[in-house]
Each structure stands twice: as C-alpha cells, then as structure tokens.
Design an enzyme around this catalytic site. Structure first.
Site, PDB file in Angstrom:
ATOM      1  N   THR A  92     -28.996 -21.574 -10.792  1.00 32.05           N
ATOM      2  CA  THR A  92     -28.766 -21.045  -9.449  1.00 32.05           C
ATOM      3  C   THR A  92     -27.933 -22.031  -8.636  1.00 32.05           C
ATOM      4  OG1 THR A  92     -30.943 -20.009  -9.635  1.00 32.05           O
ATOM      5  CG2 THR A  92     -29.903 -19.950  -7.479  1.00 32.05           C
ATOM      6  N   ASP A 142     -14.914   7.174 -16.536  1.00 30.20           N
ATOM      7  CA  ASP A 142     -16.198   7.534 -15.919  1.00 30.20           C
ATOM      8  C   ASP A 142     -17.265   6.700 -16.606  1.00 30.20           C
ATOM      9  OD1 ASP A 142     -18.460   8.910 -14.734  1.00 30.20           O
ATOM     10  OD2 ASP A 142     -17.150  10.622 -14.415  1.00 30.20           O
ATOM     11  N   TRP A 182     -48.008  -3.593  -3.174  1.00 33.53           N
ATOM     12  CA  TRP A 182     -46.932  -3.057  -4.030  1.00 33.53           C
ATOM     13  C   TRP A 182     -47.115  -3.516  -5.478  1.00 33.53           C
ATOM     14  CZ3 TRP A 182     -42.818  -4.878  -7.052  1.00 33.53           C
ATOM     15  CH2 TRP A 182     -42.660  -6.270  -7.094  1.00 33.53           C
ATOM     16  N   LYS A 222     -24.323 -21.747  -9.439  1.00 37.97           N
ATOM     17  CA  LYS A 222     -23.675 -20.627  -8.744  1.00 37.97           C
ATOM     18  C   LYS A 222     -23.310 -21.003  -7.315  1.00 37.97           C
ATOM     19  CE  LYS A 222     -25.183 -16.601 -11.207  1.00 37.97           C
ATOM     20  NZ  LYS A 222     -23.868 -15.959 -11.047  1.00 37.97           N
ATOM     21  N   SER A 261     -19.656 -13.001  -5.657  1.00 44.13           N
ATOM     22  CA  SER A 261     -18.621 -13.633  -6.484  1.00 44.13           C
ATOM     23  C   SER A 261     -17.304 -12.870  -6.445  1.00 44.13           C
ATOM     24  CB  SER A 261     -19.093 -13.735  -7.941  1.00 44.13           C
ATOM     25  OG  SER A 261     -20.278 -14.496  -8.011  1.00 44.13           O
ATOM     26  N   ARG A 293     -51.596 -12.809   4.410  1.00 40.21           N
ATOM     27  CA  ARG A 293     -50.773 -11.599   4.426  1.00 40.21           C
ATOM     28  C   ARG A 293     -51.678 -10.379   4.281  1.00 40.21           C
ATOM     29  NH1 ARG A 293     -47.880 -11.770  -1.581  1.00 40.21           N
ATOM     30  NH2 ARG A 293     -46.984  -9.803  -0.881  1.00 40.21           N
ATOM     31  N   SER A 325     -35.633   6.735 -14.579  1.00 43.17           N
ATOM     32  CA  SER A 325     -34.306   6.755 -13.963  1.00 43.17           C
ATOM     33  C   SER A 325     -33.582   5.424 -14.164  1.00 43.17           C
ATOM     34  CB  SER A 325     -34.443   7.067 -12.467  1.00 43.17           C
ATOM     35  OG  SER A 325     -33.273   6.718 -11.772  1.00 43.17           O
ATOM     36  N   SER A 326     -34.308   4.318 -13.924  1.00 41.05           N
ATOM     37  CA  SER A 326     -33.709   2.983 -14.069  1.00 41.05           C
ATOM     38  C   SER A 326     -33.295   2.712 -15.504  1.00 41.05           C
ATOM     39  CB  SER A 326     -34.702   1.903 -13.640  1.00 41.05           C
ATOM     40  OG  SER A 326     -34.782   1.846 -12.250  1.00 41.05           O
ATOM     41  N   HIS A 348     -46.226 -18.003 -12.597  1.00 46.90           N
ATOM     42  CA  HIS A 348     -46.182 -18.739 -11.325  1.00 46.90           C
ATOM     43  C   HIS A 348     -46.721 -17.875 -10.181  1.00 46.90           C
ATOM     44  CE1 HIS A 348     -41.660 -17.475 -10.820  1.00 46.90           C
ATOM     45  NE2 HIS A 348     -42.449 -16.519 -10.426  1.00 46.90           N
ATOM     46  N   HIS A 349     -46.932 -16.581 -10.447  1.00 48.92           N
ATOM     47  CA  HIS A 349     -47.572 -15.727  -9.447  1.00 48.92           C
ATOM     48  C   HIS A 349     -49.090 -15.783  -9.566  1.00 48.92           C
ATOM     49  CE1 HIS A 349     -43.774 -13.721  -8.296  1.00 48.92           C
ATOM     50  NE2 HIS A 349     -43.447 -13.959  -9.546  1.00 48.92           N
ATOM     51  N   HIS A 388     -44.282   0.066   2.145  1.00 48.87           N
ATOM     52  CA  HIS A 388     -43.067  -0.637   2.555  1.00 48.87           C
ATOM     53  C   HIS A 388     -42.461  -1.370   1.357  1.00 48.87           C
ATOM     54  CE1 HIS A 388     -40.333  -3.434   4.535  1.00 48.87           C
ATOM     55  NE2 HIS A 388     -41.022  -4.453   4.030  1.00 48.87           N
ATOM     56  N   HIS A 443     -41.420 -10.650 -12.510  1.00 45.98           N
ATOM     57  CA  HIS A 443     -40.466 -11.711 -12.240  1.00 45.98           C
ATOM     58  C   HIS A 443     -39.047 -11.370 -12.639  1.00 45.98           C
ATOM     59  CE1 HIS A 443     -39.248 -15.386 -10.502  1.00 45.98           C
ATOM     60  NE2 HIS A 443     -38.348 -15.376 -11.453  1.00 45.98           N
ATOM     61  N   TYR A 456     -34.976 -10.846 -10.399  1.00 43.30           N
ATOM     62  CA  TYR A 456     -33.572 -11.112 -10.739  1.00 43.30           C
ATOM     63  C   TYR A 456     -32.787  -9.830 -10.879  1.00 43.30           C
ATOM     64  CZ  TYR A 456     -35.075 -15.781 -10.726  1.00 43.30           C
ATOM     65  OH  TYR A 456     -35.599 -16.959 -10.286  1.00 43.30           O
ATOM     66  N   GLU A 514     -37.876  -8.566 -12.525  1.00 44.19           N
ATOM     67  CA  GLU A 514     -37.511  -7.625 -11.463  1.00 44.19           C
ATOM     68  C   GLU A 514     -36.882  -8.349 -10.269  1.00 44.19           C
ATOM     69  OE1 GLU A 514     -37.318  -4.475 -11.056  1.00 44.19           O
ATOM     70  OE2 GLU A 514     -37.271  -4.249  -8.871  1.00 44.19           O
TER      71      GLU A 514
HETATM   72 CU   CU1 Z   1     -41.690 -14.806  -9.961  1.00 42.41          CU
END
Ligand code: CU1
Length: 525
Positions: free
Chosen positions: A328, A106, A142, A331, A268, A450, A169-170, A302-303, A77, A253, A257, A255
């Site tokens: 943040t 293009d 994941w 924004k 925006s 979890r 690809s990315s 922080h993870h 998932h 991390h 963002y 990722e």
């Molecule tokens: Cu993070």
C-alpha cells in the site's frame, strides 16, 4: 399512439425502446449506467439510515428511535452501503470503462451481464423491505454474527436471501470481467500495457470469485441452523459460534480490498492525467495490487483478537496485517512520485483523487494501529474502529467513485461537468467528512461503544460535532446529483480528449506511458 421518431424512420433503432430497452439491454454502457444509477439510489437509502443514526446520537438519551430499531438501522446501513452502493458502483465503472480501455466491443457474456444487474433490484427490495415484516429488519450487525443472527426474526431470512442473490450477481459480474479482460483485448494490448483500472479490476474479480461463495456458505449455515436443525454455530449441538467469525472474515477481509482496489485503479488513471506525466512505477503498481490481494487471504483473524486465540496466532495475524502496509505504501509513493514536478491542475476529478490520497492514507494508518493486537483489544467494538473504516470506505472508496464519476462523465454524457458545482461538492465533502468522522477517533479511544443508541455524558460534545458533520456531508451529496443531472442534460461539449492532458489511446490510457501504448500491434489477430 406514439409518433414515429426519426430514429425509427431511418432504422437506427433495432431493439426495443423505452423501458423494455433497459430491461432487455445487453449493451455494456446501458448496463454500466443502470449499475451507477442503482448504486446512487442505494447510496441515498443508506445515507438516510446513517443520518437517522446520527440524529439519535446527537444528544445522550433516546430521542429519535427505539434501541431495537437503532440496531436495525446500523445493520442495514452497512449492508446497503457495502452490497448496494459501493460494490455495484465499481461494477458500473467496470462495465463502462473496461471494454473501452481494452478495445473490446462489449463484455464477454453480454446477456449474463444483463442478468447480473437485474438480480440487484429484487435483492435490494428484499433487504430494504425487511423493515416492514414482523420484528423488522435484522439487527445482527452487517457482519451477521452467530449466535445472534441464528435467533433473530424473519427479517434475517430476507437478509440471507438478499445476500445470496447479490452474491450470485457479483460472481457472474466477476466472471464476465475476468473473461473480457483475458480474451477480448485488442491486438497489441498485452497484459502489462493495460490501464491500471483494468488491472485492479482483474485482481478484484478474482477476489470476488474466491470469497463470495464463502459468504454464501456462511449465511447458508446460518439459514440451516435457523430452520433445518443443524448446529454449526450452536455449542450445545457440538458447533462453535466463533466458527462463524472465521468463515465470515475469510470473506470479509478480502471484501475490504474488493471495495478499495478498483478505487486505487481510478486514482491511478486520474493522477497522471492532471499531473501531465505517465504513472510512476506502472509494473510495481500491478505487483503491489496483486500482493495486497494475496495477503488479504491470510489476515482475517485480525477482526477476532478478542475471541481468545493463542498469542502466537495473534502475532501471526498482526504481522501479516502490518505487511499489507508495504505494497500500500508503494502505491501511495507512486502516486506522489507521479505528481512530483508534474504540471498539475486541480479540476474536480484531481481534487477528489488528491483528497483520496490524503484522507484514505489516514484511514490506512489507523488500520495499522488497529492491527496491533494489544491496541485492538482496547479499541475493539468502539468508535475508533467506526472512524477507521469510514476513513477507508468514505474517503477511500467513495471519494474515488466521485473522482471517477467527474473524470468519466464527459465520456458517458458527451458534456463536461460543472467545475463550480464539482468544486463545491469536493470542499463541502472533505470538510464535513472530517467533521463527522475525526471526532469518532477520540470517542473510541475514550471508550464509547459502537452500535449503542445512548451514551454517557462525557461523550456528548464530540457526538454533537459528528452529527453536524454527518448532516453537512449528507446534504453536500445533493451537489453531486445536481452535477450529474446538469451534465447529463447538457452543458459544455466534451472534446475527444476531454481533459486535454498527455494521454494515449483516446483519453482512457494514461498508464503505462502513452508512447508504449499500441505501436507493436500486429496487423492481424
Ligand atoms: Cu480485515
């Protein structure tokens, strides 16, 4: 034999038609459409997995799936939603909108663009197909933490290969976006006149180029530990399993963002349109986006507050993380200031954009709470974290994708989406979303872990509510498909300026203020 179409007769079609057209296309709009359709299919694949998870968690005990399969579902998932749904959807938006917004014909590398997309379906087949191999899909989570991921069956190899392909690809997509934005802007479209969506994607593309190779390195190290005798993550061989977490989160991390900055860009664009005011604080939006991106590289641990790091290190990562709340906050302030005293209307795109601000901000606050090391040590691996990141990814990334889809469907199809279906979709989504995920905060604070298919009786009520919310949310998404299909097949014709708002260049540039948009354009390049 097929009849000759009027188009062929008059020579309007030069390239292949039918399926070959989609396989060989180098047109940014075609490729954007394919990305969006692919993402939608993966969204439903990941959604079915989520609902199976929630069905199992409806009651305590084991009713629906075996524990091993449950862990495969939570893993897949996450992988499917992150790499199959959210990221490709934003690339689809980039393909459609960036050339239009900067006045380019293009994407810079049109053929590589085709290749970037067509890498995705085989990667998705590898990933989802891994359910069918002996041992099933990987159940490592994941995040693919070692040492577990080093020991799993061949489903893990398929996941590694899929991550490699999706990463390639990315990276190609990101290079294309950077080069398009830097080299192909129309005369007069200076950097600080670019629409915010273009800015957020430029910064996101740099993040992708920086961290996707790090992820590729992490999974390659797992691969060589699995099959080629290395011991990167094996303490017995001189390695360190915690090293994997450092490498993974150095990707992971930023990722986060990568999945939210383009959402900020979409919001925006939409808020100024429906507030009928130019975006408040355009330059500060650009600098805030860049600040968030830079800070995202120095917060990864922080993870890992529970991995036994020194207190001084914990403090550094805690304060660095809390610092991200400043840009943040800038924004969110700017979006609210844009709406302030505007003449607002609440068509579907605006509903999702305002819903985004409310509910995403809540996810931001719980993120701030998780950033506090002593609290994180309490809630690590509980449903509090699951609640937090779903507020960020569903009410954040996904709601922005909904908002942007309704906003730009007129551009993509020539027709207005149904306001009635759109509004039903919004209200069902926001109600059921909160019903599904808000109780998870309480479950987490009460200690429910979890990635476990069973739980104690004291968690039963909130889990039942969360499952009802999840199924409501899942089925509400059929309204989204209905709105898209109806819009693609016909409906009210879209005007050149679809939403009749105070917009500048066509209707794609509400930011910066329209009267600054193109007037200094030189006559020649
Ligand atoms: Cu993070």
């Amino acid at each position: 034999m097929a009849a000759v179409t009027p188009d062929q007769l008059h020579g309007h079609h030069h390239g292949p038609t039918g399926l070959m057209r989609w396989i060989t296309t180098t047109n940014h709009k075609d490729i954007g459409t394919m990305y969006l359709v692919f993402a939608l299919i993966m969204f439903f694949a990941g959604g079915v997995m989520a609902l199976t998870i929630r069905a199992e968690l409806f009651q305590p005990g084991l009713q629906v799936v075996q524990p091993e399969f449950f862990n495969q579902l939570t893993t897949m998932h996450g992988l499917v939603m992150v790499f199959g749904a959210i990221m490709p959807a934003f690339v689809g938006f980039a393909n459609w909108q960036i050339p239009l917004m900067i006045g380019a014909s293009d994407m810079a590398f049109a053929r590589m663009n085709n290749w970037s997309f067509w890498l995705l379906p085989p990667a998705a087949l590898l990933l989802v197909g891994s359910f069918l191999v002996p041992g099933g899909a990987t159940a490592a989570g994941w995040t693919l933490y070692a040492p577990l991921s080093v020991q799993m069956g061949m489903g893990m190899d398929m996941a590694i290969f899929a991550v490699h392909i999706m990463g390639a690809s990315s990276i190609m997509g990101a290079i294309n976006i950077v080069v398009t934005i830097l080299n192909m802007r129309a005369p007069g479209m200076t950097m600080m006149k670019m629409p915010l969506f273009v800015w957020t994607w430029l910064i996101t593309a740099y993040l992708l180029i920086a961290v996707m190779p790090v992820l590729a390195g992490a999974v390659t190290m797992i691969l060589t530990d699995r099959h080629f005798g290395t011991a990167f993550f094996n303490a017995a061989g001189g390695g360190d399993p915690v090293l994997f977490q450092h490498v993974f989160w150095f990707f992971g991390h930023p990722e986060v963002y990568i999945m939210i900055l383009p959402a900020f860009g979409i919001v925006s664009q939409i808020i100024p349109t429906f507030a009928r005011k130019p975006l408040f604080g355009y330059a500060s939006m650009v600098y805030a986006t860049a600040s968030i991106a830079i800070l995202s590289f120095v917060v990864w641990a922080h993870h890992m507050f529970t991995t036994g790091m020194p207190a001084a290190t914990q403090l550094f990562f805690m304060y660095a993380t809390m610092l991200i709340a400043v840009p943040t906050g800038v924004k969110v302030f700017n979006w609210v200031a844009t709406m302030w005293k505007g003449s607002m209307t609440f068509e579907t795109p605006m509903l999702f954009a305002v819903g985004f601000i409310f509910v995403f901000t809540m996810g931001g606050f719980t993120g701030l709470i998780c950033a506090i090391a002593p609290i994180d040590i309490q809630v690590q691996d509980t449903y509090y974290v699951v609640a937090h990141f779903h507020y960020v990814l569903v009410a954040g990334s996904l709601f922005a994708l909904f908002a942007g889809t309704y906003y730009w469907l007129p551009k993509w199809t020539g027709h207005m989406p149904s306001e009635k279906i759109g509004k039903w979709h919004f209200w069902c989504s926001i109600v059921f979303f909160n019903l599904a995920f808000f109780p998870m905060h309480f479950l987490g604070l009460a200690g429910m872990p979890r990635r476990i298919p069973d739980y104690g009786l004291q968690f039963a009520d909130f889990n039942a509510i969360a499952t009802i919310g999840a199924f409501g949310f899942g089925f509400s998404q059929l309204l989204f498909v209905l709105a898209i299909v109806k819009c693609a097949r016909g409906g009210e014709r879209a005007a050149a300026r679809s939403w009749e708002a105070a917009e500048g260049l066509e209707w794609t540039v509400p930011s910066p203020a329209p009267h600054h948009t193109f007037e200094e354009a030189p006559l020649v390049r």
